[in-house]
Design a protein around this motif. Structure first.
Motif, short mmCIF file in Angstrom:
data_model
loop_
_atom_site.label_atom_id
_atom_site.label_comp_id
_atom_site.label_asym_id
_atom_site.label_seq_id
_atom_site.Cartn_x
_atom_site.Cartn_y
_atom_site.Cartn_z
N ASP A 53 0.43 16.37 16.50
CA ASP A 53 0.63 15.96 15.10
C ASP A 53 0.77 14.45 14.99
N ARG A 54 1.46 13.87 15.94
CA ARG A 54 1.62 12.40 15.91
C ARG A 54 0.28 11.71 16.19
N LEU A 55 -0.47 12.24 17.15
CA LEU A 55 -1.78 11.66 17.44
C LEU A 55 -2.69 11.75 16.22
N ASP A 56 -2.67 12.88 15.55
CA ASP A 56 -3.47 13.05 14.34
C ASP A 56 -3.08 12.04 13.28
N PHE A 57 -1.78 11.81 13.12
CA PHE A 57 -1.32 10.83 12.13
C PHE A 57 -1.79 9.43 12.47
N PHE A 58 -1.61 9.03 13.72
CA PHE A 58 -1.97 7.67 14.10
C PHE A 58 -3.48 7.45 14.04
N ARG A 59 -4.27 8.45 14.35
CA ARG A 59 -5.71 8.31 14.20
C ARG A 59 -6.09 8.09 12.75
N ARG A 60 -5.50 8.89 11.86
CA ARG A 60 -5.81 8.75 10.44
C ARG A 60 -5.30 7.42 9.89
N ALA A 61 -4.09 7.05 10.29
CA ALA A 61 -3.51 5.79 9.81
C ALA A 61 -4.34 4.60 10.28
N GLY A 62 -4.76 4.63 11.56
CA GLY A 62 -5.57 3.55 12.07
C GLY A 62 -6.91 3.44 11.37
N HIS A 63 -7.50 4.61 11.07
CA HIS A 63 -8.79 4.62 10.37
C HIS A 63 -8.64 4.09 8.95
N CYS A 64 -7.59 4.48 8.27
CA CYS A 64 -7.39 4.07 6.88
C CYS A 64 -6.97 2.60 6.77
N PHE A 65 -6.10 2.18 7.68
CA PHE A 65 -5.58 0.81 7.58
C PHE A 65 -6.63 -0.21 7.98
N GLY A 66 -7.45 0.12 8.99
CA GLY A 66 -8.50 -0.81 9.41
C GLY A 66 -8.03 -1.73 10.52
N ARG A 67 -8.95 -2.58 10.96
CA ARG A 67 -8.69 -3.49 12.07
C ARG A 67 -9.03 -4.91 11.66
N SER A 68 -8.68 -5.85 12.53
CA SER A 68 -8.99 -7.26 12.27
C SER A 68 -10.04 -7.73 13.27
N ALA A 69 -10.76 -8.77 12.90
CA ALA A 69 -11.79 -9.36 13.77
C ALA A 69 -11.82 -10.85 13.52
N ILE A 70 -12.29 -11.58 14.53
CA ILE A 70 -12.51 -13.02 14.35
C ILE A 70 -14.00 -13.29 14.50
N MET A 71 -14.53 -14.11 13.60
CA MET A 71 -15.94 -14.46 13.60
C MET A 71 -16.07 -15.95 13.87
N LEU A 72 -16.83 -16.30 14.91
CA LEU A 72 -17.02 -17.69 15.31
C LEU A 72 -18.41 -18.13 14.88
N SER A 73 -18.47 -19.12 14.03
CA SER A 73 -19.73 -19.52 13.41
C SER A 73 -20.58 -20.35 14.36
N ARG A 120 -2.25 -0.64 19.29
CA ARG A 120 -1.52 -0.52 20.56
C ARG A 120 -1.02 0.91 20.77
N ILE A 121 -0.49 1.51 19.72
CA ILE A 121 0.01 2.89 19.83
C ILE A 121 -1.14 3.85 20.10
N LEU A 122 -2.24 3.68 19.38
CA LEU A 122 -3.39 4.56 19.56
C LEU A 122 -3.96 4.46 20.97
N LEU A 123 -4.00 3.27 21.52
CA LEU A 123 -4.52 3.10 22.87
C LEU A 123 -3.66 3.88 23.86
N ASP A 124 -2.33 3.78 23.72
CA ASP A 124 -1.43 4.53 24.60
C ASP A 124 -1.57 6.03 24.38
N TYR A 125 -1.68 6.43 23.13
CA TYR A 125 -1.78 7.86 22.83
C TYR A 125 -3.10 8.45 23.32
N GLU A 126 -4.19 7.70 23.21
CA GLU A 126 -5.47 8.21 23.70
C GLU A 126 -5.45 8.37 25.22
N HIS A 127 -4.80 7.44 25.91
CA HIS A 127 -4.66 7.57 27.36
C HIS A 127 -3.81 8.80 27.70
#
Length: 493
Positions: free
Chosen positions: A130-150, A469-476
């Motif tokens: 249940d926790r893994l399911d929550f964190f997967r959904r939360a990560g998908h909905c919240f999104g991630r950050s990226a850096i773009m170098l021109s 970070r949480i998702l990476l630990d949970y997937e492992h």
């Protein structure tokens, strides 16, 4: 107290700071003098819905005090939003030199802490699944950050300074894109471990490759001769390991992306990475992305074949400068990695002189300029097909017209824009190898330009970084548990 002691104890200014900590102390002192420190302490502002944020903050504190993980999970399932109530607006970071409203910082910290609390709950209270399911959904909905170098020609060391400042604060996103000069820096970051990167970016280390290269190319350093394709390849070979995108990802865990543009009229640009082109060699990708049309020849990409031998990748096509068609590939990064928060280090000499940090100014004049820019783009978009019909058989005019259109239609800013203070450079310098002093100066400029944005980046990415970070630990952990169950499964008769 002696005069010498008074001088030694005088607070350092932001412009004289040598490190982020020194800059931070100077910024906090300036906020005390101007009253911005008091502004941070007060919730009220027309720039965000402070009442909603205060309510959410109080609710989170109450739930944590109750120590009821089930209720906390139910509450967090209602949604985690990065810009709730407008709290992510760049204008909220323009009032004070350091940070923003304390309410915003405290709420983000409490939200991240709540996620950590939920991640550490025992299986007997809330099941791992249940926790893994929550964190997967939360990560998908919240999104991630990226850096773009021109792109930026020889101004690439500015990106190294930006990366150094972010890495020292553990804020460098795992998703990194680069075009032209930015592709070189992205490759440096994506083929080294964090320890190796910090060593490479240490004072004096990053110029070693340039020093070795310069021994036999004094004319280029003096600006008497343009940098050639072989000199460019030499620098790339010295600084970038001979790895494929997949091998680099497995080594560092960073998801680097390099933009390349087609040299033919009717082909499409590519974003090369471990997903779309895992077997492509990074060195050739960087060489292609740095090949400015009309100055450097187009490049054929290379890939590792099934037998491990290097071979041409799509041998019928050649590629050139990635900044021509996709300097900041935000849409593609969003599709591939779920990125919705972008940081850009922008040094593209074609446009950087005209850019402003739009998010920090939401006045009437800024809105008028944005509207004018949008109108000009729509006019260009409508007239371009007609122009291309007139010159469709006029080579190479049709190629250059398409490139000019691509440059004009791109967006060159993002959620956070890190721009150099000096916007104009001698054109001859942009294609020359820099001296040690110039390289150090640009790295330093990158750091200085990044420091005022650190707290905004920290706040706006803290929840996303926590979820990653949480998702990476949970997937492992999921893989470990699944593998254990699989091994215990009896053999079929």
């Amino acid at each position: 107290m002696t005069l010498e002691h008074q001088v030694d104890s005088a607070p350092i200014s932001m412009s004289d700071a040598k490190t982020y900590e020194e800059w931070k102390l100077a910024a906090l002192a300036d906020d005390e003098r101007t009253g911005a420190a008091r502004w941070r302490e007060v919730d009220h502002s027309r720039r965000y819905d402070f009442q909603v944020i205060r309510l959410r903050y109080n609710e989170l504190c109450h739930l944590k005090a109750r120590n009821d993980p089930q209720e906390l999970l139910f509450y967090l399932n209602e949604g985690i939003h990065g810009n709730m109530g407008g709290m992510g607006r760049p204008a909220l970071y323009a009032k004070a030199r350091f940070g923003t409203k304390d309410l915003i910082t405290n709420y983000i910290g409490e939200l991240a802490d709540s996620l950590e609390t939920l991640a550490n709950v025992e299986d007997s209270v809330i099941s791992f699944e249940d926790r893994l399911d929550f964190f997967r959904r939360a990560g998908h909905c919240f999104g991630r950050s990226a850096i773009m170098l021109s792109g930026g020609g020889a101004l690439g060391p500015f990106h190294l300074g930006v990366a150094k400042a972010l890495m020292e604060q553990n804020l460098l996103p795992r998703v990194i894109s680069g075009s032209s000069a930015g592709s070189f820096v992205a490759a440096v970051l994506g083929t080294r471990t964090e320890e190796e990167i910090l060593k490479t970016l240490a004072p004096g280390q990053v110029v070693v490759a340039y020093e070795e290269f310069a021994d036999g190319n004094a004319a280029v350093l003096r600006g008497n001769r343009r940098l050639g394709i072989e000199e460019l390849r030499s620098v790339i070979d010295r600084m970038i390991p001979d790895m494929t995108f997949q091998e680099a990802f497995e080594c560092t865990g960073r998801e680097i992306n390099i933009s390349v543009s087609p040299s033919e009229l009717h082909q499409s640009p590519r974003l090369l990475n471990a997903i779309t082109s895992p077997n492509v060699f990074i060195r050739e990708a960087v060489l292609a992305s740095c090949s400015i049309p009309g100055i450097f020849p187009p490049v054929t990409l290379a890939a590792r074949g099934p037998n491990g031998v290097r071979r041409p990748y799509v041998p019928s096509r050649k590629w050139v400068d990635g900044s021509v068609s996709d300097d900041l590939p935000a849409k593609r990064l969003g599709r591939l990695y779920g990125v919705n928060y972008f940081i850009t280090s922008q040094t593209n000499p074609v446009v950087v002189w005209a850019l402003r940090d739009s998010g920090w100014d939401d006045g009437v004049l800024a809105r008028i300029l944005d509207a004018s820019r949008s109108t000009s783009r729509e006019w260009l978009r409508a007239s371009f097909p007609f122009v291309m019909r007139l010159i469709k058989n006029s080579y190479p005019l049709n190629i250059y017209a398409r490139m000019a259109y691509s440059v004009a239609m791109q967006d060159y800013t993002a959620d956070v824009n890190i721009l150099p203070r000096k916007r104009f450079w001698h054109p001859r310098k942009l294609l020359s190898v820099l001296t040690d002093e110039e390289t150090r100066y640009l790295i330093r400029e990158g750091e200085i330009a990044t420091w005022p944005k650190i707290e905004m980046i920290r706040n706006c990415t803290e929840v996303g970084r926590t979820l990653d970070r949480i998702l990476l630990d949970y997937e492992h952990e999921y893989a470990r548990r699944y593998s254990s169950i699989y091994r215990k499964r009896p053999k079929e008769s």
